[in-house]
Design a protein around this motif. Sequence first.
Motif, PDB file in Angstrom:
ATOM      1  N   GLU A 197       0.825  -1.215   0.000  1.00 14.73           N
ATOM      2  CA  GLU A 197       0.000   0.000   0.000  1.00 14.73           C
ATOM      3  C   GLU A 197       0.860   1.266   0.000  1.00 14.73           C
ATOM      4  O   GLU A 197       0.601   2.218   0.726  1.00 14.73           O
ATOM      5  CB  GLU A 197      -0.933   0.011   1.209  1.00 14.73           C
ATOM      6  CG  GLU A 197      -1.945  -1.115   1.172  1.00 14.73           C
ATOM      7  CD  GLU A 197      -2.613  -1.278   2.524  1.00 14.73           C
ATOM      8  OE1 GLU A 197      -3.404  -0.379   2.881  1.00 14.73           O
ATOM      9  OE2 GLU A 197      -2.337  -2.276   3.210  1.00 14.73           O
ATOM     10  N   LEU A 198       1.897   1.249  -0.821  1.00 18.11           N
ATOM     11  CA  LEU A 198       2.808   2.388  -0.840  1.00 18.11           C
ATOM     12  C   LEU A 198       2.138   3.720  -1.192  1.00 18.11           C
ATOM     13  O   LEU A 198       2.497   4.745  -0.608  1.00 18.11           O
ATOM     14  CB  LEU A 198       3.990   2.109  -1.770  1.00 18.11           C
ATOM     15  CG  LEU A 198       4.909   0.975  -1.306  1.00 18.11           C
ATOM     16  CD1 LEU A 198       6.077   0.809  -2.256  1.00 18.11           C
ATOM     17  CD2 LEU A 198       5.427   1.223   0.099  1.00 18.11           C
ATOM     18  N   ASN A 233      -1.694   3.007   8.975  1.00 16.89           N
ATOM     19  CA  ASN A 233      -1.838   3.561   7.633  1.00 16.89           C
ATOM     20  C   ASN A 233      -2.003   5.083   7.590  1.00 16.89           C
ATOM     21  O   ASN A 233      -2.322   5.661   6.574  1.00 16.89           O
ATOM     22  CB  ASN A 233      -2.918   2.846   6.806  1.00 16.89           C
ATOM     23  CG  ASN A 233      -4.278   2.955   7.435  1.00 16.89           C
ATOM     24  OD1 ASN A 233      -4.515   3.837   8.278  1.00 16.89           O
ATOM     25  ND2 ASN A 233      -5.176   2.064   7.055  1.00 16.89           N
ATOM     26  N   LYS A 234      -1.750   5.724   8.732  1.00 15.31           N
ATOM     27  CA  LYS A 234      -1.628   7.178   8.716  1.00 15.31           C
ATOM     28  C   LYS A 234      -0.174   7.589   8.645  1.00 15.31           C
ATOM     29  O   LYS A 234       0.156   8.748   8.463  1.00 15.31           O
ATOM     30  CB  LYS A 234      -2.223   7.766   9.997  1.00 15.31           C
ATOM     31  CG  LYS A 234      -3.735   7.788  10.031  1.00 15.31           C
ATOM     32  CD  LYS A 234      -4.184   8.513  11.277  1.00 15.31           C
ATOM     33  CE  LYS A 234      -5.698   8.529  11.389  1.00 15.31           C
ATOM     34  NZ  LYS A 234      -6.110   9.125  12.669  1.00 15.31           N
ATOM     35  N   ARG A 235       0.722   6.614   8.841  1.00 15.19           N
ATOM     36  CA  ARG A 235       2.146   6.936   8.933  1.00 15.19           C
ATOM     37  C   ARG A 235       2.756   7.263   7.572  1.00 15.19           C
ATOM     38  O   ARG A 235       2.334   6.727   6.558  1.00 15.19           O
ATOM     39  CB  ARG A 235       2.921   5.755   9.531  1.00 15.19           C
ATOM     40  CG  ARG A 235       2.679   5.605  11.002  1.00 15.19           C
ATOM     41  CD  ARG A 235       3.738   4.753  11.677  1.00 15.19           C
ATOM     42  NE  ARG A 235       3.490   4.780  13.107  1.00 15.19           N
ATOM     43  CZ  ARG A 235       3.201   3.715  13.840  1.00 15.19           C
ATOM     44  NH1 ARG A 235       3.159   2.528  13.301  1.00 15.19           N
ATOM     45  NH2 ARG A 235       2.964   3.836  15.130  1.00 15.19           N
ATOM     46  N   PRO A 236       3.798   8.111   7.576  1.00 12.12           N
ATOM     47  CA  PRO A 236       4.530   8.349   6.333  1.00 12.12           C
ATOM     48  C   PRO A 236       5.412   7.152   6.000  1.00 12.12           C
ATOM     49  O   PRO A 236       5.650   6.295   6.848  1.00 12.12           O
ATOM     50  CB  PRO A 236       5.382   9.581   6.657  1.00 12.12           C
ATOM     51  CG  PRO A 236       5.520   9.578   8.132  1.00 12.12           C
ATOM     52  CD  PRO A 236       4.286   8.929   8.683  1.00 12.12           C
ATOM     53  N   ALA A 246       6.739   3.800   8.181  1.00 16.14           N
ATOM     54  CA  ALA A 246       6.023   2.567   7.858  1.00 16.14           C
ATOM     55  C   ALA A 246       6.987   1.442   7.529  1.00 16.14           C
ATOM     56  O   ALA A 246       6.657   0.269   7.695  1.00 16.14           O
ATOM     57  CB  ALA A 246       5.072   2.808   6.687  1.00 16.14           C
ATOM     58  N   LEU A 247       8.197   1.792   7.085  1.00 17.44           N
ATOM     59  CA  LEU A 247       9.176   0.761   6.724  1.00 17.44           C
ATOM     60  C   LEU A 247       9.442  -0.205   7.876  1.00 17.44           C
ATOM     61  O   LEU A 247       9.703  -1.377   7.659  1.00 17.44           O
ATOM     62  CB  LEU A 247      10.495   1.400   6.284  1.00 17.44           C
ATOM     63  CG  LEU A 247      10.538   1.975   4.876  1.00 17.44           C
ATOM     64  CD1 LEU A 247      11.862   2.671   4.641  1.00 17.44           C
ATOM     65  CD2 LEU A 247      10.330   0.887   3.843  1.00 17.44           C
ATOM     66  N   GLY A 292      10.500  -2.310  -2.301  1.00 21.81           N
ATOM     67  CA  GLY A 292       9.861  -1.303  -1.444  1.00 21.81           C
ATOM     68  C   GLY A 292      10.860  -0.271  -0.958  1.00 21.81           C
ATOM     69  O   GLY A 292      10.603   0.928  -0.990  1.00 21.81           O
ATOM     70  N   ALA A 293      12.043  -0.748  -0.532  1.00 21.58           N
ATOM     71  CA  ALA A 293      13.064   0.172  -0.031  1.00 21.58           C
ATOM     72  C   ALA A 293      13.550   1.097  -1.145  1.00 21.58           C
ATOM     73  O   ALA A 293      13.786   2.284  -0.922  1.00 21.58           O
ATOM     74  CB  ALA A 293      14.240  -0.615   0.549  1.00 21.58           C
ATOM     75  N   MET A 294      13.707   0.544  -2.349  1.00 21.99           N
ATOM     76  CA  MET A 294      14.160   1.384  -3.457  1.00 21.99           C
ATOM     77  C   MET A 294      13.116   2.463  -3.776  1.00 21.99           C
ATOM     78  O   MET A 294      13.464   3.604  -4.056  1.00 21.99           O
ATOM     79  CB  MET A 294      14.435   0.541  -4.721  1.00 21.99           C
ATOM     80  CG  MET A 294      15.637  -0.375  -4.655  1.00 21.99           C
ATOM     81  SD  MET A 294      17.080   0.267  -3.800  1.00 21.99           S
ATOM     82  CE  MET A 294      17.810   1.291  -5.003  1.00 21.99           C
ATOM     83  N   ILE A 295      11.841   2.075  -3.723  1.00 26.56           N
ATOM     84  CA  ILE A 295      10.794   3.072  -3.983  1.00 26.56           C
ATOM     85  C   ILE A 295      10.809   4.136  -2.885  1.00 26.56           C
ATOM     86  O   ILE A 295      10.712   5.325  -3.164  1.00 26.56           O
ATOM     87  CB  ILE A 295       9.404   2.404  -4.074  1.00 26.56           C
ATOM     88  CG1 ILE A 295       9.361   1.441  -5.262  1.00 26.56           C
ATOM     89  CG2 ILE A 295       8.306   3.453  -4.236  1.00 26.56           C
ATOM     90  CD1 ILE A 295       8.112   0.596  -5.327  1.00 26.56           C
ATOM     91  N   ALA A 296      10.988   3.679  -1.638  1.00 25.86           N
ATOM     92  CA  ALA A 296      11.019   4.637  -0.529  1.00 25.86           C
ATOM     93  C   ALA A 296      12.219   5.570  -0.649  1.00 25.86           C
ATOM     94  O   ALA A 296      12.183   6.714  -0.205  1.00 25.86           O
ATOM     95  CB  ALA A 296      11.073   3.897   0.806  1.00 25.86           C
ATOM     96  N   ALA A 297      13.300   5.077  -1.265  1.00 21.27           N
ATOM     97  CA  ALA A 297      14.509   5.897  -1.398  1.00 21.27           C
ATOM     98  C   ALA A 297      14.417   6.842  -2.586  1.00 21.27           C
ATOM     99  O   ALA A 297      15.202   7.781  -2.689  1.00 21.27           O
ATOM    100  CB  ALA A 297      15.731   4.997  -1.542  1.00 21.27           C
TER     101      ALA A 297
END
Lengths: 300, 307
Positions: A81-82, A245-248, A252-253, A270-275
């Motif tokens: 749920e990114l 699901n309110k967290r940034p 959330a990681l 997921g980590a790459m998208i977050a980065a």
Amino acid sequence: MTTTVKVPELPKRTKKLYAQDIKDRFISIFIGIFAVVWVFPIVWTLWSSLRPYSEIRAGGVFSPPQELGVFNYASAIDRMELPTYFTNTVLITLPAVFLILLLGSLIAFVVTRYSFKFNVAMLLLFTAGNLLPPQLVFIPVFKLYLLLGDLVGDRRFLYDNHWGVILIHVAFQMGFATFVLSSYMKTIPKEISESAMVDGASVFTHYFRVMLPLLRPPLASLGVLMITWIYNDFFWALVLMSTDNKRPITSALGRLTGEFVTDYNLLAAGAMIAALPTLIVFFVLRKQFVGGLTLGSTKG
Amino acid sequence: MSVETAAPRGEQVARRRRFFTRQDKITLGFFIGIPTFLHVALVWFPAIATIGLSFTYWTGIKIEDITWAGLANYENIFFNTPIFWDAVRNNTIWILWFFFIATPLGVLLAYQIDREIRGHKLYQSAYFLPVVLSLAVTGIIWNFLLRPDGFVNGLLGLPISEAISFFGDERYNIWVIMIMASWRHIGYIMLLYLAGLKAVDGALREAATIDGATEWQTFRKVVFPAMKPVNIIVIVITIIESLRAFDMVYIIYGSSGGLPILGVLVFNNIAGEGASMKGAAYAVILFLLSIVPIITYLQQQFKDDVR
């Protein structure tokens, strides 16, 4: 480095320079090898994110890839749920950075342009406040948020709410912004302010029409730095929010790592998208980022 | 702050007074008032309240329930909580490692890159890259290399059953975390130092070279002393970062205490179920440890203002 005039007069020196050249070559190679080591973890994560985890479990980490693609990314966006987390990040980061720059520049403006008795004391208050450990502040802030929530009849008025996280970021980082902007404003000639005042400009006009346009470069640097810092914040959104699901995305990681522990390559995606947003800062806005970072540490 | 004008003193005062209309005063009041209120209410007031609360027992529900504890929370931490000393040990290792290894490496790197050795632009980018990443992402990325079926164990040729547990094994875990933390810290220090080096007069260095100083002598005797303000900032940042460490360790170990550090201990005692005023005492200890670097930093930055 050397000028042509110096070379012919001292053969001994040229010999020495030559030795230095060889030494530099070695230094360069040495630093170069480590530079490869430095980026390797990211490259490896990227590489892993393009492969299915099942392949690695079957053939080991060095197995030749049979399947390469962005399937992990599609699945990460969907299963983790990114988009929700990214929306939360935007809803927290943008208002927070806007308020930090506005309020920080207001204080810096008053402190540097008008002389009061407490100018330095004010500046000290804000700068010192910024350096306090967040943990020292947390318990009373948490209670205060709950108390205010009870007063307005909604427990989630500030606690477990984007605004609660925004306000604490603003309160803290305003100190840094004030410090950086005030040292910048000191370099702006006083005459500019004086002529504005002589022309009868109100304080309001003086700030918005005269000073603010001049502050664009440090505001841009500070803005990029603040976006990165708040985007990367882990602590506040973790402790001031209880609904996951309110967290940034960054906070959330923590949960996602636990939940998707069985599919590492999905987690890599997921980590790459977050980065990604911070990588954009690295590739596109690095000048501003470094500018903001060093403005605060070396006084311009 | 005095205005240098040829105008007689009386006239100048009169002119200055005219600047502040009622409306201006209200504007100024808001300009200072709103940020100051927010900052004091959410930073200074809570900080002082935490110090007060650290001397009490409170489960944190009703204000009436607060009872005086004296130094009991501190005694509890110092004498009955062995994990506190483990954390102190780990944070000390963290500071020493950063101080003697990571920070000097960042400084030397900055020095070499500033000399524009071959490939310096590319190198600068490579070392800068981890600085923009969050510590949470850093934790995940390194986990990729170090987990039982990860890259390093693969390289060592160890099957999963015999794989080294880099995060679990006490022989390795603190050092692994140090390497991960340095990955980011070295680049950060490099950037700060590079900015400082750019401000050092190139002629100074040139003169030293002409006088026959070696590279190392030039750095130690010429560049390093000229960088005193930046050196102080770098040392302060090094200590504060080591004391505050939290994110990366938390993302790898959670609240489990697999690698106790002060930041995580405070967190475990102030957030969630285990909240008690022992947490406040932990936070105060963390604050007291960072008070010297904080004051040093302020002194450095405000030495021109306060004379």
